[in-house]
Every structure is written in structure tokens, then in C-alpha cells.
Design a protein around this motif. Sequence first.
Motif, PDB file in Angstrom:
ATOM      1  N   ASN A  39     -51.902  23.580 -52.127  1.00 50.15           N
ATOM      2  CA  ASN A  39     -52.187  22.348 -52.871  1.00 50.15           C
ATOM      3  C   ASN A  39     -53.508  22.177 -52.865  1.00 50.15           C
ATOM      4  O   ASN A  39     -53.919  21.746 -54.086  1.00 50.15           O
ATOM      5  CB  ASN A  39     -51.723  21.159 -51.679  1.00 50.15           C
ATOM      6  N   LEU A  85     -45.813  18.665 -47.803  1.00 49.32           N
ATOM      7  CA  LEU A  85     -46.479  17.896 -46.881  1.00 49.32           C
ATOM      8  C   LEU A  85     -45.688  17.321 -46.003  1.00 49.32           C
ATOM      9  O   LEU A  85     -46.233  17.495 -44.396  1.00 49.32           O
ATOM     10  CB  LEU A  85     -47.491  16.875 -47.320  1.00 49.32           C
ATOM     11  N   THR A 117     -42.805  18.780 -55.949  1.00 52.64           N
ATOM     12  CA  THR A 117     -41.752  17.854 -55.448  1.00 52.64           C
ATOM     13  C   THR A 117     -42.051  16.713 -54.592  1.00 52.64           C
ATOM     14  O   THR A 117     -41.465  16.098 -54.165  1.00 52.64           O
ATOM     15  CB  THR A 117     -40.621  18.816 -54.746  1.00 52.64           C
ATOM     16  N   GLY A 118     -43.354  17.001 -53.832  1.00 50.55           N
ATOM     17  CA  GLY A 118     -43.731  15.828 -52.979  1.00 50.55           C
ATOM     18  C   GLY A 118     -42.982  16.240 -51.624  1.00 50.55           C
ATOM     19  O   GLY A 118     -42.971  15.455 -50.662  1.00 50.55           O
ATOM     20  N   GLN A 150     -46.278  11.266 -53.503  1.00 47.51           N
ATOM     21  CA  GLN A 150     -47.249  12.240 -54.146  1.00 47.51           C
ATOM     22  C   GLN A 150     -48.262  10.954 -54.366  1.00 47.51           C
ATOM     23  O   GLN A 150     -48.206   9.667 -54.516  1.00 47.51           O
ATOM     24  CB  GLN A 150     -46.932  12.476 -55.487  1.00 47.51           C
ATOM     25  N   ALA A 151     -49.565  11.351 -54.122  1.00 47.45           N
ATOM     26  CA  ALA A 151     -50.735  10.163 -54.294  1.00 47.45           C
ATOM     27  C   ALA A 151     -50.852   9.774 -55.731  1.00 47.45           C
ATOM     28  O   ALA A 151     -51.039   8.567 -55.994  1.00 47.45           O
ATOM     29  CB  ALA A 151     -52.085  11.159 -54.063  1.00 47.45           C
ATOM     30  N   ASP A 153     -61.146  21.631 -49.179  1.00 46.26           N
ATOM     31  CA  ASP A 153     -61.272  21.931 -50.650  1.00 46.26           C
ATOM     32  C   ASP A 153     -62.397  20.827 -51.335  1.00 46.26           C
ATOM     33  O   ASP A 153     -62.782  19.793 -50.925  1.00 46.26           O
ATOM     34  CB  ASP A 153     -60.055  21.810 -51.466  1.00 46.26           C
TER      35      ASP A 153
HETATM   36  P1  ADP Z   1     -46.291  18.193 -54.011  1.00 46.75           P
HETATM   37  O1  ADP Z   1     -45.319  19.170 -54.078  1.00 46.75           O
HETATM   38  O2  ADP Z   1     -46.308  16.992 -54.832  1.00 46.75           O
HETATM   39  O3  ADP Z   1     -47.630  19.005 -53.951  1.00 46.75           O
HETATM   40  P2  ADP Z   1     -46.823  17.928 -51.312  1.00 46.75           P
HETATM   41  O4  ADP Z   1     -46.407  17.080 -50.175  1.00 46.75           O
HETATM   42  O5  ADP Z   1     -47.499  18.989 -51.113  1.00 46.75           O
HETATM   43  O6  ADP Z   1     -46.336  17.739 -52.431  1.00 46.75           O
HETATM   44  O7  ADP Z   1     -48.072  16.718 -51.657  1.00 46.75           O
HETATM   45  C1  ADP Z   1     -47.928  15.300 -51.759  1.00 46.75           C
HETATM   46  C2  ADP Z   1     -49.167  14.857 -52.426  1.00 46.75           C
HETATM   47  O8  ADP Z   1     -50.380  14.989 -51.745  1.00 46.75           O
HETATM   48  C3  ADP Z   1     -49.598  15.491 -53.528  1.00 46.75           C
HETATM   49  O9  ADP Z   1     -48.651  15.226 -54.916  1.00 46.75           O
HETATM   50  C4  ADP Z   1     -51.087  15.217 -53.965  1.00 46.75           C
HETATM   51  O10 ADP Z   1     -50.852  13.758 -54.418  1.00 46.75           O
HETATM   52  C5  ADP Z   1     -51.341  15.007 -52.497  1.00 46.75           C
HETATM   53  N1  ADP Z   1     -52.188  15.951 -51.983  1.00 46.75           N
HETATM   54  C6  ADP Z   1     -51.688  17.056 -51.352  1.00 46.75           C
HETATM   55  N2  ADP Z   1     -52.597  17.852 -51.123  1.00 46.75           N
HETATM   56  C7  ADP Z   1     -53.916  17.445 -51.919  1.00 46.75           C
HETATM   57  C8  ADP Z   1     -55.353  18.192 -51.947  1.00 46.75           C
HETATM   58  N3  ADP Z   1     -55.668  19.029 -51.414  1.00 46.75           N
HETATM   59  N4  ADP Z   1     -56.004  17.418 -52.805  1.00 46.75           N
HETATM   60  C9  ADP Z   1     -55.481  16.376 -53.340  1.00 46.75           C
HETATM   61  N5  ADP Z   1     -54.201  15.833 -53.285  1.00 46.75           N
HETATM   62  C10 ADP Z   1     -53.421  16.282 -52.434  1.00 46.75           C
END
Ligand code: ADP
Length: 771
Positions: free
Chosen positions: A391, A458, A454-455, A442-443, A423
Motif C-alpha cells: 500500500n 487492511l 479490493t479494499g 477505501q479512502a 511513507d
Molecule cells: P486496497 O486493496 O484498496 O489497497 P486496503 O485495505 O489495503 O485495500 O486499503 C484500503 C484503503 O486505505 C486504500 O484503498 C487507500 O485508500 C487507503 N490506504 C491504505 N494504505 C495507504 C497508504 N499507505 N497511503 C494512503 N492511503 C492508504
Amino acid sequence: MIRPASTASIRSRLTLAILTVSLVGAVSIALYFPPQLARLARGALVSKAVAVAEVLAYNLTAPLEFHDGRGAAETLASVADDLDIAGVQVLDNAQRTVAGTHFYDALERPPLATEVRERGAVLEVLSPIDGPGGRLGILVLRVDATRVQRDVARNRSLTWLVSLAVALMGLATGRVVSRRITGPVSALSDAAEAMAEGRFDVRVNHVDSDELGRLAGAFNAMAHNVQQARREVEDYSRNLEAMVEIRTAELSAAKDAADRANRAKSQFLANMSHEIRTPMNGIMGMTELTLAGKLDVEQRRNLTIVKDSAEALLSIINDILDFSKVEAGRLELERIEFDLYTLLDGVTDTFGLETARQDLEFVCNLDPRVPRQLAGDPGRLRQVLVNLLGNAVKFTASGHVELAVARVRTPAGATAVRFAINDTGIGIPAESCQTIFGAFSQADASTTRKYGGTGLGLAISSQLVSLMGGTLSVQSTVGEGSTFTFELALDPAAERDPHWPTAAGARAAVVCRHPASRRALAAQLSRLGWATDDLSADLDAPSLEAALDDGDGPLDLLLYDVAAMRLAGPAWRKVLQAAVARARQSVPLTMIGDQDDEQDQGSDGQLRLPAKPSSLQAVLNPEAARAAAVKATTDPAGDARALHGLRVLLVEDNPVNQTFARLLLAKLGCTTTIADHGAEGLELLSRATFDVVLSDVQMPIMDGLTMTSRIRADEAGTGGHVPIIGVTAHALQADRDRCLASGMDAYVSKPIRVQELVAAITAVLAAPVGP
Ligand code: ADP
């Protein structure tokens, strides 16, 4: 003053009050009126006697003046009928009786004016008879008071009778009045007591419309309302109980349905994952095999894209499967001893290479105080780190992505390892910082979003971290970057790896054009005891010279950026070269992807950035590194050579997988015999000898687990042991456990990776044969 509480009833008190008032009245009448009447009666008698005497005296004037005895007698006759008059005597001046009754011979004291004298029950009035020429005589009138006294006595008795009647009437009135007043009050009080005991059907009878009648009416209305309300409450509570029962039944049915649906969904996801993995096995395996052969440039590029896409697809499938396990509460962790440095080295290699293609710096900043051997689930820890770092790389266009691993003391005083993934990327809006840990969130959820995903990452990572006993959290500023952090408990007695050198007080400097790497290296060195300067490659030559040579003698350790030295001007290069020559130990730093990276590889003592923990340890302590290298047995090519000539029985129903496995095993120099299912496998084993059996789990006719159990049962008689490796698309821990429970020696999951298969075969062949 506090009045003592009365215990007497209102009725008796009221009766007593009225009786007292009547008695007082009666006694007052009895005492007051009789003497008053007696006085009045006597007064009236006296007045009458005086008036009669004076009238007679006046009328006797003429008879006396003319010495008319007869006339005097006639005058006296006018009162002869009066009952009260006892007699009249008329005396002349010579004291001779002229007329009337002879009372006195002569008056001793003749009165000057009318005079009243009392003689027992007789009143005597003496009245002078005066003529124009003076006194003519005296009239004596006697009145009998007996009759009047009799009247007085009669009146007194009457008065007493009246008093008694008044007293009796008072008593009767008191009783009646108190009954009229207290009767309804007692009825009200009895009714109120009954109501207090919960009998709401009581009513008070009162027909009058006085205050008590209105009070009784109001009480009855109140009792009616309370009874009504109670009835409604009882009805409602009866209905409520019935409703709760119905709802509970509905809820429990819904819950059962949801549980069934959830189980069905999990089963469906597991099946789907199995079904997808099987063809994926074919795609990835065949691609890998083809890539290992002779190909022209374009074919290789295209196939590499196929392989990368398949890898990406597999990672999504793994995420979905993991998520279904999280949902079903079936995500389990293993707990084994593992080498943290090996894990971090691998992660650093992967992300170092990936970021080198971008304008992005990757750093692994390991605190040397963190022990090398940890207990836990290395696969899952790696999964979390890879997801968070993936990510970070995805959302960061320039700057750095840093994985910092430090030994910390928690606020509660415990020892822990903190993993922080930092980061300089796009950051996360504050309102999204909580929601991103939820599944599918997702943000940036807009359809125009720039980044794929896929969201699920995390959500899975945060579940894994909490299963490991930690909490995944994030701090982020939009436009500046994000830091994801979690801490895992650490045995406080665990010591740092002894292969790190200790450098108490020694001087070190890091000269590097990559700021994040420079800071991380300086931090690691100072944690080991070095007094460290981190110096930017942007310093001008004199500043660099001043910083490197402060008069304390040569540096103990100098880490310097080879590319910066090559690219810099002659003055700068000269300063650095001189410092390198003087330093007790100098370590050239190269960067993955630097032009001369390839040629610099392998040259002893250099450190390639991003620095892997074990590489940093190796340059700081070359002797320990050499010892470790001798011990290391991770030569896959060597292993592969050891498989040459093996006779392998492959039990597998899927033709694609059969082909792939045969080709793969042929490449490894093995001869392969194929059985389509477990029963055929058993038959082939009974006829020929094999060095190892690779068996699918799910197959028609006879599955791999049943076949294995049969083989082990047969071997119990002969004492033999053929190594069996399960090849399963079921990736759940429980599926793997079932493989081992049936008697298999190991398992590999589909899609088969060459390295994994080679390692598994080598391991089972090397293992001592069990009983
Ligand atoms: P995805 O597969 O969409 O990356 P995650 O569950 O890993 O799903 O992340 C969910 C959301 O969290 C991402 O879509 C993004 O909006 C936000 N996000 C996660 N990690 C970061 C990061 N390091 N910097 C910015 N946004 C992040």
C-alpha cells in the motif's frame, strides 16, 4: 411545639367536642336563668305594690281630708279582688285606723316617702297620704309574695329541664353529626387502604353532593382510572411477553438462517478458491516452465506479463480466501520459532527492487536490539508487512517508504517489537483513518479513483495483527504521508543477536545521497554504540572535509555512496577518497538499480541499498557472516540436482496439472508415473517401487487422504515408509492438518512453485524414516 399524635378516632373526638359544648351550654342555662327569673319576678311584684300603694294614697286624699271613712273604705274596695294583696290599712295623722285591715295600732317610724319593707314572704309598702294642706295619713299595703315564689320555683325546674334537654340534644346532635361526617371519611380511608393493598375495584358510596360527596366521587374516579391503567398495563405486558416470544423465535430463526448462509458462503468461497487454484496451478506452472526454456525477447516479455498477472490474480484470490476465513472465524495462526532477519531480508529484496524502478527510496531500519529469533507465525507476519508496504509503495509517488522495526517498552511496562511502516505518500483523510480497516473500504471510493485494489488488505491485516495480540493503527496527514504501526509482545529476556559488533565510543560517518537510507543507517549504527554523523552528498567539499575530519583521528567506520563519489566534482571526490583511505573500515554503498550495481555485486565488504539486516550485519562483522555462509544450505540449484533420477508417483486427476507436474519433474530429472486417482495409486504402488509420492487431495473414486491411510496401514505390516507429499488447493490450515493426520509427510499448496516443491521433496527424503 409538637403535639403528640392522637390515636383516638375523629368520630369520638368530634362527639366529645360537641358533647362538651352542649354540656357547657346546659349548665350555663341552669346556673344563670333561675336566679335572674327570681329577681325579675320580685322586682315586678315590688313595682306593682308601690304603684298600687301610691294610686290608693292619692285616691284617699279626699276621704281623709273630709274624714270620710266610708269613702276611704270604698277606695280600698277597688283592690279587694287582687289575689296578691293581703290587706290595706289607712291611718290618719293621729294614728287611728280610718279604714281597712288593722295591722298596726300605731306606726313607730312613719315614712317620709313611699317605703318598702320585707317581712318574710310578705312585702309591706308604706306610702304617705298628702293633701294640699300637708300630710293627712299613712297607707300600709301588704302584698303576699308566696304566689310569685311558687312561680319562680316552677320556672327554675323548667329551666333545668330545658338544660337537660339541651345537653341530651347536644349529645344526639354530636353523634349524628360525627356519624355523618366521619362515616364517609372512614369509608374513604378503608377504600384507600384496600387500594394500597392492590384491590382496585373498591368504590365509596356517598349520595350527597357536599364536599365529602365530591371527595368520594373524585376518589371513585381515581380508583377507576387506576384500575383501568392497571388493566391496560397487564394487557400490555401479556402482549409484550407474547411479542417477545414471537420476536425471539423470529430472531433465532433468522440467526440460524444467517449462520447457515454464512457457513454456506464460507464453504462456497473455499470451494471457489479451490476451483480457481486448480487452473491457476496450470497457468502459473506452465508459464514458469515455458519461461525456463528457450524463448525470443517478445515471447519472454509476453509470458512474463502472463506470469505477473497470474501472481496478482493469485494474491487477490488469497485475500478473498483469507477474508472468508476471517468472516467465518476460522483464521488461525501457527506459532513457531522463526528468523526475523530472513523475513526482513526477503521483504527488503522484494520492495527494494520494486521501488528502484520508481523515484522512491525503500528503507529497512532494524533496531539491532530486536532479537533475531522470534516466536510466531512468520508467514502471516510477512503477509501483513507485504500488504502494508505494498500500500505504501502504491500510494507514494516520490520520497521514501520505510519499514522500521524497533524494540520498545509499552506504556504498561512490557517489552514489545514495534513495526512501523512509514511513507511520504498521498496520506489518508482523518475521517477515513478508522473506516479503512473495515472490509471493502477505501479512502477514495470514487469511480474515478486512480489506485486499484479490493479494499480487503487492511481488513485482513488488522485481523491478523489482533490475532497476533497487537493493534494495527494509522497516523496520517494528507499530502505528507502515513505511518501504520503495530506492536507484538516480546519476551523481555530475549537478547539481541550476538553477531552484531559492539562499538562503544567508536566514530562512524555515513555519506549518502539517499536521505532516508542515510538516516536509517546512522540510527542503526548509533544503536550499536557508534558516535555517528550522517552527511548529505549535497555538502560542499570544505564542509564535507570539516565534518569528516574533526581532529579526533581517523574514523573507525565510513559508509560512503559510491555513485555520489563518481558523479561529484574532483574536489569533493578527493575529500571523500582521502577519508576512505584514512578510515579504519570503509564500506561502499551501492543502490539497487545503480548503473554499476551488477559489476559491484559480489565485491567483498560493500553494502547494497536498501540494506538488508543480514547484509548490514555482514559488513559490520565479516567473520560472523562468513561462518553463517558456511552453515547456510539454501542452494535451490543444489537441491534440484539432488532430485535427479528419483522415481515419482504422481496421483492427480486434473489433466492440466498432470502435464505440468510431469514436465516440471522431468526438468528436475525425475521419472514420473501418473495415477488418475487414489485407487490407481494404490495399485501402482503394489506393483512398483517409488522414491516419493505426490498426491492430490480431492479426487474421484478415492481421495488422497484415504489412499495415504491405506498405504500407511499396509506399511504397518512390512515396516516400509514411502514419503508422501500432499499437493492441495485447499489452503486452510485445517486442510493441511488433515493431510498430516492421514499420514502424509508434508504438503505443498497449489499452484505449485518449483522452489517449494523441490524444498519439500528434499526435506522428506532427508527426514529419518519413522517407525
Ligand atoms: P486496497 O486493496 O484498496 O489497497 P486496503 O485495505 O489495503 O485495500 O486499503 C484500503 C484503503 O486505505 C486504500 O484503498 C487507500 O485508500 C487507503 N490506504 C491504505 N494504505 C495507504 C497508504 N499507505 N497511503 C494512503 N492511503 C492508504
